[in-house]
Design a protein around this motif. Structure first.
Motif, PDB file in Angstrom:
ATOM      1  N   ASP A 167      -1.732   0.361 -10.367  1.00  0.00           N
ATOM      2  CA  ASP A 167      -1.244  -0.723 -11.214  1.00  0.00           C
ATOM      3  C   ASP A 167      -0.913  -0.312 -12.635  1.00  0.00           C
ATOM      4  OD1 ASP A 167      -3.862  -0.294 -11.912  1.00  0.00           O
ATOM      5  OD2 ASP A 167      -4.482  -2.377 -11.774  1.00  0.00           O
ATOM      6  N   THR A 168      -1.117   0.926 -12.980  1.00  0.00           N
ATOM      7  CA  THR A 168      -0.878   1.393 -14.343  1.00  0.00           C
ATOM      8  C   THR A 168       0.566   1.844 -14.535  1.00  0.00           C
ATOM      9  OG1 THR A 168      -3.173   2.130 -14.493  1.00  0.00           O
ATOM     10  CG2 THR A 168      -1.642   3.032 -16.101  1.00  0.00           C
ATOM     11  N   VAL A 169       1.107   1.498 -15.678  1.00  0.00           N
ATOM     12  CA  VAL A 169       2.422   1.976 -16.101  1.00  0.00           C
ATOM     13  C   VAL A 169       2.243   2.535 -17.504  1.00  0.00           C
ATOM     14  CG1 VAL A 169       4.787   1.303 -16.672  1.00  0.00           C
ATOM     15  CG2 VAL A 169       3.628   0.232 -14.749  1.00  0.00           C
ATOM     16  N   PHE A 170       2.798   3.692 -17.782  1.00  0.00           N
ATOM     17  CA  PHE A 170       2.741   4.254 -19.124  1.00  0.00           C
ATOM     18  C   PHE A 170       4.045   3.946 -19.842  1.00  0.00           C
ATOM     19  CE2 PHE A 170      -0.131   7.332 -16.884  1.00  0.00           C
ATOM     20  CZ  PHE A 170      -1.288   6.865 -17.458  1.00  0.00           C
ATOM     21  N   VAL A 171       3.925   3.524 -21.087  1.00  0.00           N
ATOM     22  CA  VAL A 171       5.100   3.167 -21.872  1.00  0.00           C
ATOM     23  C   VAL A 171       4.947   3.693 -23.294  1.00  0.00           C
ATOM     24  CG1 VAL A 171       5.495   1.077 -20.505  1.00  0.00           C
ATOM     25  CG2 VAL A 171       4.221   0.920 -22.646  1.00  0.00           C
ATOM     26  N   THR A 172       6.084   3.858 -23.961  1.00  0.00           N
ATOM     27  CA  THR A 172       6.076   4.302 -25.352  1.00  0.00           C
ATOM     28  C   THR A 172       5.757   3.127 -26.276  1.00  0.00           C
ATOM     29  OG1 THR A 172       8.417   3.843 -25.616  1.00  0.00           O
ATOM     30  CG2 THR A 172       7.818   6.097 -24.930  1.00  0.00           C
ATOM     31  N   GLU A 173       5.506   3.466 -27.525  1.00  0.00           N
ATOM     32  CA  GLU A 173       5.269   2.455 -28.555  1.00  0.00           C
ATOM     33  C   GLU A 173       6.469   1.515 -28.683  1.00  0.00           C
ATOM     34  OE1 GLU A 173       2.777   0.680 -31.384  1.00  0.00           O
ATOM     35  OE2 GLU A 173       2.307   2.399 -30.131  1.00  0.00           O
ATOM     36  N   ARG A 174       7.668   2.058 -28.524  1.00  0.00           N
ATOM     37  CA  ARG A 174       8.891   1.248 -28.587  1.00  0.00           C
ATOM     38  C   ARG A 174       8.881   0.162 -27.513  1.00  0.00           C
ATOM     39  NH1 ARG A 174      15.017   2.006 -27.210  1.00  0.00           N
ATOM     40  NH2 ARG A 174      14.311   3.059 -25.346  1.00  0.00           N
ATOM     41  N   VAL A 175       8.426   0.504 -26.316  1.00  0.00           N
ATOM     42  CA  VAL A 175       8.366  -0.463 -25.220  1.00  0.00           C
ATOM     43  C   VAL A 175       7.275  -1.500 -25.491  1.00  0.00           C
ATOM     44  CG1 VAL A 175       7.951  -0.756 -22.735  1.00  0.00           C
ATOM     45  CG2 VAL A 175       9.317   1.187 -23.563  1.00  0.00           C
ATOM     46  N   ILE A 176       6.123  -1.043 -25.960  1.00  0.00           N
ATOM     47  CA  ILE A 176       5.033  -1.978 -26.309  1.00  0.00           C
ATOM     48  C   ILE A 176       5.525  -2.974 -27.356  1.00  0.00           C
ATOM     49  CG2 ILE A 176       2.867  -2.111 -27.641  1.00  0.00           C
ATOM     50  CD1 ILE A 176       2.267  -1.476 -24.812  1.00  0.00           C
TER      51      ILE A 176
ATOM     52  N   THR B  92      -2.210  -9.009  -8.997  1.00  0.00           N
ATOM     53  CA  THR B  92      -2.236  -9.304  -7.559  1.00  0.00           C
ATOM     54  C   THR B  92      -3.455  -8.641  -6.941  1.00  0.00           C
ATOM     55  OG1 THR B  92      -1.011  -7.366  -6.784  1.00  0.00           O
ATOM     56  CG2 THR B  92       0.297  -9.267  -7.523  1.00  0.00           C
ATOM     57  N   ILE B  93      -3.909  -9.203  -5.839  1.00  0.00           N
ATOM     58  CA  ILE B  93      -5.061  -8.648  -5.137  1.00  0.00           C
ATOM     59  C   ILE B  93      -4.756  -7.223  -4.661  1.00  0.00           C
ATOM     60  CG2 ILE B  93      -4.524  -9.585  -2.853  1.00  0.00           C
ATOM     61  CD1 ILE B  93      -7.999  -9.660  -4.478  1.00  0.00           C
ATOM     62  N   GLU B  94      -3.472  -6.937  -4.397  1.00  0.00           N
ATOM     63  CA  GLU B  94      -3.063  -5.582  -3.960  1.00  0.00           C
ATOM     64  C   GLU B  94      -2.855  -4.639  -5.130  1.00  0.00           C
ATOM     65  OE1 GLU B  94      -1.627  -8.790  -1.370  1.00  0.00           O
ATOM     66  OE2 GLU B  94      -1.146  -8.301  -3.437  1.00  0.00           O
ATOM     67  N   ARG B  95      -2.981  -5.163  -6.340  1.00  0.00           N
ATOM     68  CA  ARG B  95      -2.755  -4.392  -7.566  1.00  0.00           C
ATOM     69  C   ARG B  95      -1.333  -3.838  -7.608  1.00  0.00           C
ATOM     70  NH1 ARG B  95      -8.034  -1.276  -9.390  1.00  0.00           N
ATOM     71  NH2 ARG B  95      -6.889  -1.447 -11.319  1.00  0.00           N
ATOM     72  N   THR B  96      -0.403  -4.674  -7.176  1.00  0.00           N
ATOM     73  CA  THR B  96       1.021  -4.350  -7.201  1.00  0.00           C
ATOM     74  C   THR B  96       1.557  -4.629  -8.600  1.00  0.00           C
ATOM     75  OG1 THR B  96       1.173  -4.996  -4.890  1.00  0.00           O
ATOM     76  CG2 THR B  96       3.227  -4.874  -6.085  1.00  0.00           C
ATOM     77  N   ARG B  97       2.518  -3.866  -9.044  1.00  0.00           N
ATOM     78  CA  ARG B  97       3.137  -4.081 -10.364  1.00  0.00           C
ATOM     79  C   ARG B  97       4.149  -5.217 -10.254  1.00  0.00           C
ATOM     80  NH1 ARG B  97       3.259   1.629  -9.432  1.00  0.00           N
ATOM     81  NH2 ARG B  97       1.674   2.679 -10.683  1.00  0.00           N
TER      82      ARG B  97
ATOM     83  N   ASP C 277       0.833  -1.205   0.000  1.00  0.00           N
ATOM     84  CA  ASP C 277       0.000   0.000   0.000  1.00  0.00           C
ATOM     85  C   ASP C 277       0.863   1.248   0.000  1.00  0.00           C
ATOM     86  OD1 ASP C 277      -2.311  -1.509  -0.013  1.00  0.00           O
ATOM     87  OD2 ASP C 277      -2.676  -1.291   2.144  1.00  0.00           O
ATOM     88  N   SER C 278       1.939   1.244   0.792  1.00  0.00           N
ATOM     89  CA  SER C 278       2.810   2.419   0.859  1.00  0.00           C
ATOM     90  C   SER C 278       3.539   2.644  -0.466  1.00  0.00           C
ATOM     91  CB  SER C 278       3.797   2.312   2.015  1.00  0.00           C
ATOM     92  OG  SER C 278       4.870   1.451   1.695  1.00  0.00           O
TER      93      SER C 278
END
Length: 179
Positions: A150-159, A58-63, A28-29
């Motif tokens: 839980d969201t991460v933003f990435v570029t098209e290159r990473v996708i 994960t239930i905690e929505r951890t990355r 959570d922290s």
């Protein structure tokens, strides 16, 4: 050339469950308080379903991501990106204990356009109204908004690298970005 960005998160099927309640407050922290972590408890999850996706829900929505995911993403980080890789384990339904990593973003970074994004009373972006600010995200390849667990933003290159390497367990949505 304009850089396109995607919101990436775990596909939520199936869920990995924490192996103990001990680290829930720590997770959570991670989501709510920026900063590098030095006193990291044992982070462990288990899967009741067969398989081991690269991007685990994960239930905690951890990355929570596999070692393979880290191997793909880490070389793509730009100097502007800040990711702390926290060691974790995922135990499969067959009892295999695998090395995983929690992606923690220690630097508070608001990527949203201040005019185009609608904010709620807490100051957080309202779901469905997020618009990335091209000026704020310039030079970033992989980043996360504050308090969006839980969201991460990435570029098209990473996708493309994630697809090319066959990483599993994630979904992506193209993000609107200001000019």
């Amino acid at each position: 050339m304009t850089t396109t960005y995607h919101a990436v998160e775990a596909d939520m099927l199936p869920l990995a469950f924490a192996s103990s309640d001990l680290h829930r407050s720590f997770c959570d922290s991670l989501n709510m308080v920026p900063g590098l972590r030095t006193d990291v408890p044992e982070l462990a999850w288990h899967y009741d379903e067969p398989g081991s996706p690269d991007w685990a829900s994960t239930i905690e929505r951890t990355r929570l991501v596999s070692a393979r995911t880290r191997k793909v993403l880490e070389p793509l980080l730009s100097p502007a990106d800040s990711v702390q890789w926290l060691p974790a384990t995922l135990t499969t339904s067959g009892g295999e204990c695998l090395t995983y990593w929690v992606m923690h973003f220690p630097a508070a970074f608001d990527p949203y356009d201040p005019v185009a994004t609608v904010r709620g009373p807490s100051g957080l972006a309202m779901p469905g109204t997020e618009v990335l600010s091209a000026a704020r995200i310039a030079g970033h390849e992989i980043f996360a908004p504050p308090q969006q667990v839980d969201t991460v933003f990435v570029t098209e290159r990473v996708i493309n690298a994630m697809r090319d390497n066959g990483l599993t367990g994630w979904i992506a949505e193209l993000m609107p970005t200001t000019a």
